[in-house]
Design an enzyme around this catalytic site. Sequence first.
Site, PDB file in Angstrom:
ATOM      1  N   LEU A  41      22.764  -1.723  -5.230  1.00 39.09           N
ATOM      2  CA  LEU A  41      21.373  -1.497  -4.869  1.00 39.09           C
ATOM      3  C   LEU A  41      21.035  -2.534  -3.810  1.00 39.09           C
ATOM      4  O   LEU A  41      21.302  -3.727  -3.989  1.00 39.09           O
ATOM      5  CB  LEU A  41      20.464  -1.646  -6.092  1.00 39.09           C
ATOM      6  N   ASP A  42      20.464  -2.080  -2.684  1.00 37.62           N
ATOM      7  CA  ASP A  42      20.208  -2.981  -1.567  1.00 37.62           C
ATOM      8  C   ASP A  42      19.371  -4.179  -1.988  1.00 37.62           C
ATOM      9  O   ASP A  42      18.546  -4.091  -2.905  1.00 37.62           O
ATOM     10  CB  ASP A  42      19.472  -2.238  -0.444  1.00 37.62           C
ATOM     11  N   THR A  43      19.550  -5.278  -1.281  1.00 35.81           N
ATOM     12  CA  THR A  43      18.816  -6.502  -1.577  1.00 35.81           C
ATOM     13  C   THR A  43      17.309  -6.277  -1.524  1.00 35.81           C
ATOM     14  O   THR A  43      16.563  -6.817  -2.344  1.00 35.81           O
ATOM     15  CB  THR A  43      19.224  -7.609  -0.589  1.00 35.81           C
ATOM     16  N   ASP A  44      16.839  -5.469  -0.564  1.00 40.60           N
ATOM     17  CA  ASP A  44      15.406  -5.243  -0.412  1.00 40.60           C
ATOM     18  C   ASP A  44      14.917  -4.026  -1.192  1.00 40.60           C
ATOM     19  O   ASP A  44      13.797  -3.563  -0.972  1.00 40.60           O
ATOM     20  CB  ASP A  44      15.028  -5.118   1.065  1.00 40.60           C
ATOM     21  N   SER A  45      15.731  -3.527  -2.126  1.00 38.84           N
ATOM     22  CA  SER A  45      15.316  -2.458  -3.027  1.00 38.84           C
ATOM     23  C   SER A  45      15.243  -3.004  -4.447  1.00 38.84           C
ATOM     24  O   SER A  45      15.839  -4.024  -4.776  1.00 38.84           O
ATOM     25  CB  SER A  45      16.306  -1.283  -2.966  1.00 38.84           C
TER      26      SER A  45
END
Length: 223
Positions: A41-45
Site C-alpha cells: 500500500l503506497d506510503t501516501d495511502s
Amino acid sequence: MPQLILLNKPYGVICQFSDHPTHPTLKSCVPLPGVYPAGRLDTDSEGLLLLTGDGTLQHRIADPRWKLPKTYWVQVEGEPKEEQLEMLRAGVDLGDFVTRPAQVRRIETPELWPRNPPVRFRKTVPDCWLEIIISEGKNRQVRRMTAKAGLPTLRLVRVAIGPWRLDGLQPGEMRQLEVSLQDLPRSGAAGRKPGARASDRSQPPAAKGGKGPTFRFARNRKD
C-alpha cells in the site's frame, strides 16, 4: 492454521520493516517478529494492509492470478461526470498497461479518522468521494486511473481486500485472525462478467455471512 494480521496502515508509513531515512515503517505499528506484507500500500495511502509469517498464505493473497478484489474509498478533486465514471469502469489506458474493468460508484462522504497531515483543498474546486473496486494492484494504479479520467486523487483509503475488512480498525491498530487456505476465495473477481458496473453490486466484498466495511457516512464532512 496460518495467522493473518489486518492492519490499518496510517498515512505516511512506508510498507517495509527496515529503517527508512524519512518515513516511519511498519515497525511503528506491528511489534511482531517474522511477519511480512502480503501485497503493498503506497506510503501516501491509508487503510487495510495484510501481513503474515506464512509464505504460502502470503503468496496466495499477493499473487495477481487469484484476482482478490480490493475496495478503495477515494476522495477526488472535481465533480465527476458520468462519462468519467464510465471511463474508469471500462478500463483505463495508462500507457504501460490498460486496467481491467473496475466497479465505480459515487458515495457519500465517509466518516473516517482525520488524516495527518490534512488534505489540502482548493476552495474554488469541488471534491467528492468514489468507491472503486479493482481486481489488480499495480503501482499507484488507482491514483493513475483517476488522474487519467481528470479526477486527481486527494485521499485514498483501502477498506477491503477480498473477504477481509477494516471493520472499525483505527490507524495503527491491528487484528489477528486464523485463516484456512481451503476457505479462501478460489477465483476472486475472475468470476464476474467483464465490464460489470458498480451498480450491479452495491456493497464491498464481505466474508461469508458478514457485511461490508463498517464505517458510517456523513454528508459534507471534511478532514
